[in-house]
Design a protein around this motif. Structure first.
Motif, PDB file in Angstrom:
ATOM      1  N   MET A 112      13.194   8.410   3.900  1.00 32.20           N
ATOM      2  CA  MET A 112      12.103   9.069   3.965  1.00 32.20           C
ATOM      3  C   MET A 112      11.177   8.881   2.595  1.00 32.20           C
ATOM      4  O   MET A 112      10.040   8.859   2.419  1.00 32.20           O
ATOM      5  N   GLU A 113      11.956   8.956   1.386  1.00 29.98           N
ATOM      6  CA  GLU A 113      11.327   8.609   0.219  1.00 29.98           C
ATOM      7  C   GLU A 113      10.766   7.112   0.180  1.00 29.98           C
ATOM      8  O   GLU A 113       9.691   7.016  -0.557  1.00 29.98           O
ATOM      9  N   GLY A 114      11.366   6.359   0.423  1.00 28.18           N
ATOM     10  CA  GLY A 114      10.971   4.802   0.561  1.00 28.18           C
ATOM     11  C   GLY A 114       9.505   5.009   1.368  1.00 28.18           C
ATOM     12  O   GLY A 114       8.631   4.303   1.050  1.00 28.18           O
ATOM     13  N   ARG A 115       9.455   5.607   2.462  1.00 31.19           N
ATOM     14  CA  ARG A 115       8.377   5.406   3.184  1.00 31.19           C
ATOM     15  C   ARG A 115       7.365   6.133   2.527  1.00 31.19           C
ATOM     16  O   ARG A 115       6.127   5.856   2.674  1.00 31.19           O
ATOM     17  N   ARG A 116       7.532   7.413   2.109  1.00 33.31           N
ATOM     18  CA  ARG A 116       6.468   8.018   1.068  1.00 33.31           C
ATOM     19  C   ARG A 116       5.849   7.075   0.052  1.00 33.31           C
ATOM     20  O   ARG A 116       4.743   6.837  -0.210  1.00 33.31           O
ATOM     21  N   ILE A 117       6.814   6.603  -0.729  1.00 36.49           N
ATOM     22  CA  ILE A 117       6.470   5.620  -1.907  1.00 36.49           C
ATOM     23  C   ILE A 117       5.359   4.477  -1.224  1.00 36.49           C
ATOM     24  O   ILE A 117       4.486   4.015  -1.897  1.00 36.49           O
ATOM     25  N   LEU A 118       6.181   3.881  -0.043  1.00 37.87           N
ATOM     26  CA  LEU A 118       5.470   2.780   0.369  1.00 37.87           C
ATOM     27  C   LEU A 118       3.906   3.184   0.814  1.00 37.87           C
ATOM     28  O   LEU A 118       3.033   2.351   0.629  1.00 37.87           O
ATOM     29  N   LYS A 119       4.003   4.330   1.707  1.00 34.30           N
ATOM     30  CA  LYS A 119       2.687   4.667   2.051  1.00 34.30           C
ATOM     31  C   LYS A 119       1.546   4.970   0.906  1.00 34.30           C
ATOM     32  O   LYS A 119       0.427   4.651   1.089  1.00 34.30           O
ATOM     33  N   LYS A 120       1.948   5.426  -0.375  1.00 24.54           N
ATOM     34  CA  LYS A 120       1.157   5.958  -1.534  1.00 24.54           C
ATOM     35  C   LYS A 120       0.703   4.553  -1.781  1.00 24.54           C
ATOM     36  O   LYS A 120      -0.380   4.224  -2.142  1.00 24.54           O
ATOM     37  N   LYS A 121       1.716   3.327  -2.048  1.00 30.93           N
ATOM     38  CA  LYS A 121       1.099   2.114  -2.533  1.00 30.93           C
ATOM     39  C   LYS A 121       0.232   1.652  -1.546  1.00 30.93           C
ATOM     40  O   LYS A 121      -0.808   0.865  -2.042  1.00 30.93           O
ATOM     41  N   LEU A 122       0.597   1.666  -0.120  1.00 30.30           N
ATOM     42  CA  LEU A 122      -0.517   0.864   0.679  1.00 30.30           C
ATOM     43  C   LEU A 122      -1.738   1.606   0.852  1.00 30.30           C
ATOM     44  O   LEU A 122      -2.808   0.822   0.831  1.00 30.30           O
ATOM     45  N   VAL A 123      -2.005   2.756   0.835  1.00 28.89           N
ATOM     46  CA  VAL A 123      -3.185   3.692   0.886  1.00 28.89           C
ATOM     47  C   VAL A 123      -3.878   3.355  -0.483  1.00 28.89           C
ATOM     48  O   VAL A 123      -5.377   3.194  -0.190  1.00 28.89           O
ATOM     49  N   SER A 124      -3.209   3.262  -1.493  1.00 28.53           N
ATOM     50  CA  SER A 124      -3.967   3.022  -2.811  1.00 28.53           C
ATOM     51  C   SER A 124      -4.510   1.756  -2.943  1.00 28.53           C
ATOM     52  O   SER A 124      -5.508   1.268  -3.594  1.00 28.53           O
ATOM     53  N   ARG A 125      -4.011   0.713  -2.086  1.00 29.34           N
ATOM     54  CA  ARG A 125      -4.498  -0.599  -1.572  1.00 29.34           C
ATOM     55  C   ARG A 125      -5.527  -0.961  -0.595  1.00 29.34           C
ATOM     56  O   ARG A 125      -5.819  -1.981   0.007  1.00 29.34           O
ATOM     57  N   GLY A 126      -5.865   0.304   0.277  1.00 32.38           N
ATOM     58  CA  GLY A 126      -6.702   0.316   1.435  1.00 32.38           C
ATOM     59  C   GLY A 126      -6.073  -0.223   2.989  1.00 32.38           C
ATOM     60  O   GLY A 126      -6.463  -0.522   3.764  1.00 32.38           O
TER      61      GLY A 126
END
Length: 197
Positions: free
Chosen positions: A168-182
């Protein structure tokens, strides 16, 4: 026939019974190896080695865990050994797969859409490669859909709750990184990596 019955027959020398076990679990074994190695060729080799090793060690299977979990543990350990030996985990992880290349005759989306999707996949792989290994491994194993969190915990030698939290934490971190890159919410995100809220 149950795993226990097939195991008993295989222990008595019935190779066909072990073949049935291989057939039953070859998909999840391959997926676990692929999650660790991100190379189809290496995953196929590791999966084959793991099956051979399981056959050779069948007498040592005590039944403390399910046969599937025992087999996946052998697979994961072999994959980790391979990954350490090769030492090219990150290079392999960011190399795009070519199976999904654009084929106009197949009625696939436009060339431009295919290029955007491929670029998105590359970005996702790059972002995934930047996750700490403990999150990345739990996330990849859970995303495959082949393993319960209990099995993931056993494979990674951590408690079930920790495995769930790391995914879940990996998914949260990845989502944040991806959203920041559009990437991650729009149509450009590859379907297999789209992150749900």
């Amino acid at each position: 026939m149950s795993d226990a019955e097939l195991i008993e027959l295989a222990r008595r020398g019935d190779r066909a019974a072990f073949g049935d076990l291989v057939e039953r679990y070859q998909h999840v074994v391959f997926r676990a190896a692929l999650a660790a190695l991100r190379s189809r060729e290496d995953a196929e080799e590791v999966a084959q080695e793991a099956m051979i090793s399981a056959f050779q060690k069948l007498d040592s299977f005590r039944g403390d865990a399910s046969f599937k979990t025992w087999l996946l543990t052998i697979t994961w350990n072999r994959a980790m050994d391979r990954r350490r030996r090769v030492g090219e985990w990150f290079r392999r992880f960011v190399t795009p797969d070519r199976e999904d290349a654009f084929d106009p005759a197949s009625g696939q989306p436009s060339h431009e859409t295919a290029l955007i999707a491929e670029e998105s996949r590359r970005e996702v792989r790059k972002m995934l490669a930047t996750l700490p290994a403990k999150y990345r491994e739990a996330l990849l194993l859970s995303a495959s859909g082949d393993h319960t969190f209990e099995e993931i915990g056993r494979l990674l030698r951590i408690p079930t709750g920790t495995a769930k939290w790391r995914a879940m934490e990996g998914r949260r971190i990845l989502k944040k990184k991806l959203v920041s890159r559009g990437i991650g919410r729009g149509a450009a995100a590859p379907a297999e990596w789209r992150i749900e809220n």
